[in-house]
Write a protein that holds these residues in place. Structure first.
Motif, mmCIF file in Angstrom:
data_model
loop_
_atom_site.group_PDB
_atom_site.id
_atom_site.type_symbol
_atom_site.label_atom_id
_atom_site.label_comp_id
_atom_site.label_asym_id
_atom_site.label_seq_id
_atom_site.Cartn_x
_atom_site.Cartn_y
_atom_site.Cartn_z
ATOM 1 N N ILE A 195 4.760 -14.025 4.302
ATOM 2 C CA ILE A 195 5.435 -12.769 3.981
ATOM 3 C C ILE A 195 5.878 -12.773 2.523
ATOM 4 O O ILE A 195 5.688 -11.784 1.785
ATOM 5 N N THR A 199 4.430 -10.225 -0.326
ATOM 6 C CA THR A 199 5.420 -9.381 -1.001
ATOM 7 C C THR A 199 5.337 -9.550 -2.514
ATOM 8 O O THR A 199 5.338 -8.569 -3.267
ATOM 9 N N SER A 211 10.339 -4.814 4.077
ATOM 10 C CA SER A 211 10.005 -5.398 5.375
ATOM 11 C C SER A 211 10.308 -4.417 6.504
ATOM 12 O O SER A 211 11.356 -3.774 6.524
ATOM 13 N N GLU A 213 9.470 -5.747 9.668
ATOM 14 C CA GLU A 213 9.153 -6.722 10.724
ATOM 15 C C GLU A 213 9.967 -6.486 11.992
ATOM 16 O O GLU A 213 9.488 -6.729 13.097
ATOM 17 N N ASP A 220 3.885 -5.504 9.202
ATOM 18 C CA ASP A 220 5.055 -6.260 8.757
ATOM 19 C C ASP A 220 5.773 -5.667 7.547
ATOM 20 O O ASP A 220 6.986 -5.784 7.428
ATOM 21 N N LEU A 221 5.008 -5.074 6.625
ATOM 22 C CA LEU A 221 5.583 -4.614 5.365
ATOM 23 C C LEU A 221 5.077 -3.213 5.020
ATOM 24 O O LEU A 221 3.919 -2.887 5.298
#
Length: 274
Positions: A195, A199, A211, A213, A220-221
């Motif tokens: 992650i 990012t 995020s 999540e 997730d993002l």
């Protein structure tokens, strides 16, 4: 540039002495639509040797050419493919634009070398500019034009890249399934590193990353850009084998959002994240 449709909200980076001195280059309109066509410019340093591509010595133009556009990556610094024109017309000499083509900047007309129907053109979004051009021996030299006739194997790679609409083929990896990390604490660490790396990557190319999540949305993002919000599903792997799985919800979202959905896989997360 992100869009190559003029300088509004899209500053040009790199590009040589002219860009450093004046803040613009002739390529700033390469993906601006004019009556269903794109008109492209490259600083050729003289005439373009279209005879190397099959034209006769007295021809001024050559049709049905694949033109691949490249640029220096602002972070990675190498030269990467940013898009292409297929079935394009390539002119030996610079062509002056007609008034209705709107190829002007500060009262100056910007000429062009190539034209193609927009349906035959593709500009890759910044996060898809992943295919690096070789330089020097058997690669692109100091000039801004490379005919690539000395490197047929790379021509094949680029041809497949275009056929696959900007995707690189996966390595042939024989496996019956994904190697599973059984330790839950290590698995969480791998996911965290993945992650963080994704990012950092999308932030470095101009996206605002947040995020999601905990929201159970199927990725997730969120990576918010100027014109699009990308939905990033992140998979972390501790090994080098690129094998992963999608849940039914993830697969549903991949098919639903298509152009905006990205599957981001980080390998060797614990040792040498890639």
């Amino acid at each position: 540039m992100n869009f190559y449709k003029g300088l509004a909200n899209d500053p040009i980076k790199n590009g040589g002495e002219h860009v450093r001195k004046y803040g613009w280059g002739g390529e700033i309109f390469n993906f601006e639509e004019v009556d269903g066509k794109h008109y492209g410019y490259v600083e050729a340093g003289g005439t373009i040797h279209i005879e190397r591509l099959g034209a006769k010595s007295d021809d001024n133009r050559l049709d049905d050419v694949t033109v691949v556009w490249t640029a220096t990556h602002p972070e990675k610094k190498g030269t990467y493919i940013v898009g292409w024109y297929k079935n394009a017309t390539l002119f030996r000499e610079r062509q002056m634009p007609a008034p209705e083509m709107r190829r002007t900047l500060n009262g100056q007309k910007l000429d062009y070398h190539i034209m193609a129907d927009i349906n035959n053109c593709k500009l890759l979004s910044p996060d898809k500019r992943i295919l690096k051009i070789p330089r020097k021996r058997h690669g692109m030299g100091e000039k801004n034009i490379w005919y690539a006739d000395t490197n047929p194997s790379f021509i094949s790679i680029v041809s497949n890249f275009i056929i696959n609409d900007g995707l690189l083929p996966a390595d042939n990896q024989n496996t019956v399934g994904r190697p599973r990390q059984l330790d839950p604490l290590i698995r969480l660490k791998v996911e965290k590193i993945a992650i963080e790396m994704v990012t950092e990557h999308y932030s470095s190319i101009g996206y605002q990353v947040k995020s999601v999540e905990k929201d159970s949305v199927g990725w997730d993002l969120n990576a918010v850009g100027e014109l699009v919000t990308l939905k990033l599903e992140v998979k972390g792997l501790s090994g080098t084998l690129i094998v992963t799985e999608l849940t039914p919800n993830e697969l549903k979202n991949l098919n639903a959002y298509k152009e905006a959905y990205r599957l981001c896989i980080v390998t060797e997360a614990l040792t040498n994240p890639q």
